[in-house]
Design a protein around this motif. Structure first.
Motif, short mmCIF file in Angstrom:
data_model
loop_
_atom_site.label_atom_id
_atom_site.label_comp_id
_atom_site.label_asym_id
_atom_site.label_seq_id
_atom_site.Cartn_x
_atom_site.Cartn_y
_atom_site.Cartn_z
N GLN A 120 4.45 7.34 1.17
CA GLN A 120 3.63 7.27 2.38
C GLN A 120 2.91 5.94 2.48
O GLN A 120 2.78 5.37 3.57
CB GLN A 120 2.63 8.42 2.42
CG GLN A 120 3.25 9.76 2.70
CD GLN A 120 3.99 9.77 4.02
OE1 GLN A 120 3.51 9.28 5.03
NE2 GLN A 120 5.18 10.34 4.01
N GLU A 121 2.41 5.42 1.36
CA GLU A 121 1.69 4.15 1.37
C GLU A 121 2.59 2.97 1.70
O GLU A 121 2.16 2.00 2.31
CB GLU A 121 1.01 3.92 0.02
CG GLU A 121 -0.15 4.84 -0.24
CD GLU A 121 -0.72 4.66 -1.64
OE1 GLU A 121 -0.17 3.86 -2.44
OE2 GLU A 121 -1.72 5.34 -1.94
N LYS A 122 3.81 3.03 1.28
CA LYS A 122 4.76 1.92 1.47
C LYS A 122 5.79 2.20 2.55
O LYS A 122 6.83 1.57 2.61
CB LYS A 122 5.49 1.61 0.15
CG LYS A 122 4.59 1.30 -1.00
CD LYS A 122 3.79 0.05 -0.77
CE LYS A 122 2.94 -0.26 -1.98
NZ LYS A 122 2.13 -1.42 -1.83
N TYR B 199 12.77 4.36 -0.69
CA TYR B 199 14.14 3.87 -0.51
C TYR B 199 14.21 2.36 -0.71
O TYR B 199 15.16 1.84 -1.30
CB TYR B 199 14.66 4.22 0.89
CG TYR B 199 14.54 5.68 1.21
CD1 TYR B 199 15.33 6.61 0.56
CD2 TYR B 199 13.63 6.13 2.15
CE1 TYR B 199 15.22 7.96 0.84
CE2 TYR B 199 13.51 7.47 2.44
CZ TYR B 199 14.31 8.39 1.78
OH TYR B 199 14.19 9.71 2.06
N TYR B 200 13.19 1.65 -0.25
CA TYR B 200 13.14 0.19 -0.39
C TYR B 200 13.08 -0.20 -1.86
O TYR B 200 13.72 -1.16 -2.29
CB TYR B 200 11.93 -0.35 0.36
CG TYR B 200 11.69 -1.82 0.16
CD1 TYR B 200 12.43 -2.77 0.85
CD2 TYR B 200 10.72 -2.28 -0.73
CE1 TYR B 200 12.21 -4.11 0.68
CE2 TYR B 200 10.50 -3.63 -0.91
CZ TYR B 200 11.24 -4.54 -0.21
OH TYR B 200 11.02 -5.87 -0.38
N LYS C 289 0.75 -2.34 10.66
CA LYS C 289 -0.47 -2.22 9.86
C LYS C 289 -0.15 -1.57 8.53
O LYS C 289 0.68 -0.67 8.44
CB LYS C 289 -1.52 -1.37 10.59
CG LYS C 289 -1.89 -1.89 11.95
CD LYS C 289 -2.60 -3.22 11.86
CE LYS C 289 -3.00 -3.69 13.26
NZ LYS C 289 -3.31 -5.08 13.29
N CYS C 290 -0.81 -2.04 7.48
CA CYS C 290 -0.65 -1.43 6.16
C CYS C 290 -1.93 -1.62 5.37
O CYS C 290 -2.80 -2.39 5.75
CB CYS C 290 0.54 -2.03 5.43
SG CYS C 290 0.30 -3.73 4.92
N LYS C 291 -2.02 -0.91 4.26
CA LYS C 291 -3.21 -0.99 3.41
C LYS C 291 -3.16 -2.17 2.44
O LYS C 291 -4.16 -2.54 1.88
CB LYS C 291 -3.38 0.31 2.63
CG LYS C 291 -3.68 1.49 3.51
CD LYS C 291 -3.83 2.74 2.69
CE LYS C 291 -4.07 3.93 3.60
NZ LYS C 291 -4.16 5.18 2.84
N GLN D 154 2.96 11.80 -7.05
CA GLN D 154 2.78 10.35 -7.06
C GLN D 154 3.85 9.66 -6.23
O GLN D 154 3.59 8.69 -5.53
CB GLN D 154 2.80 9.80 -8.50
CG GLN D 154 1.68 10.28 -9.35
CD GLN D 154 1.99 11.60 -10.05
OE1 GLN D 154 3.01 12.23 -9.81
NE2 GLN D 154 1.08 12.04 -10.91
N GLY D 155 5.08 10.16 -6.32
CA GLY D 155 6.18 9.59 -5.54
C GLY D 155 5.97 9.80 -4.05
O GLY D 155 6.22 8.89 -3.25
#
Length: 87
Positions: free
Chosen positions: A25-27, A34-35, A56-58, A19-20
């Motif tokens: 990858q998504e963020k 890290y953010y 670009k992002c989801k 999950q991590g």
């Protein structure tokens, strides 16, 4: 003295889980885990850079992008783009 160690250990443990890894990858456009898990980071992408670099992002960030574009257009009357990036 142990508080930074706890942050780093937590990041390491979360980054080992599936999950991590998926969340990272998504963020990734923000800096990934890290953010979200290290409070002392300073090189994160802000709204202006996000809009200017056309990242670009989801996530649904259309409202953020529109407001950033309006802000950039207003500031372009008074500042060059290089100065706006520094904000």
């Amino acid at each position: 003295m142990f508080i930074p160690f706890i942050y780093i250990l937590s990041l390491y443990i979360v980054s080992l889980t599936p999950q991590g890894k998926k969340f990272h990858q998504e963020k990734l456009y923000k800096g990934g885990l890290y953010y979200y898990m290290l409070p002392w980071l300073t090189d994160n992408v802000g709204c202006i850079e996000f809009t200017l670099d056309n990242i670009k992002c989801k996530d649904n960030v259309e409202a953020l992008i529109e407001q950033s574009k309006e802000f950039i257009q207003l500031r372009l009357k008074y500042q060059p783009l290089s100065e706006i990036r520094k904000l």
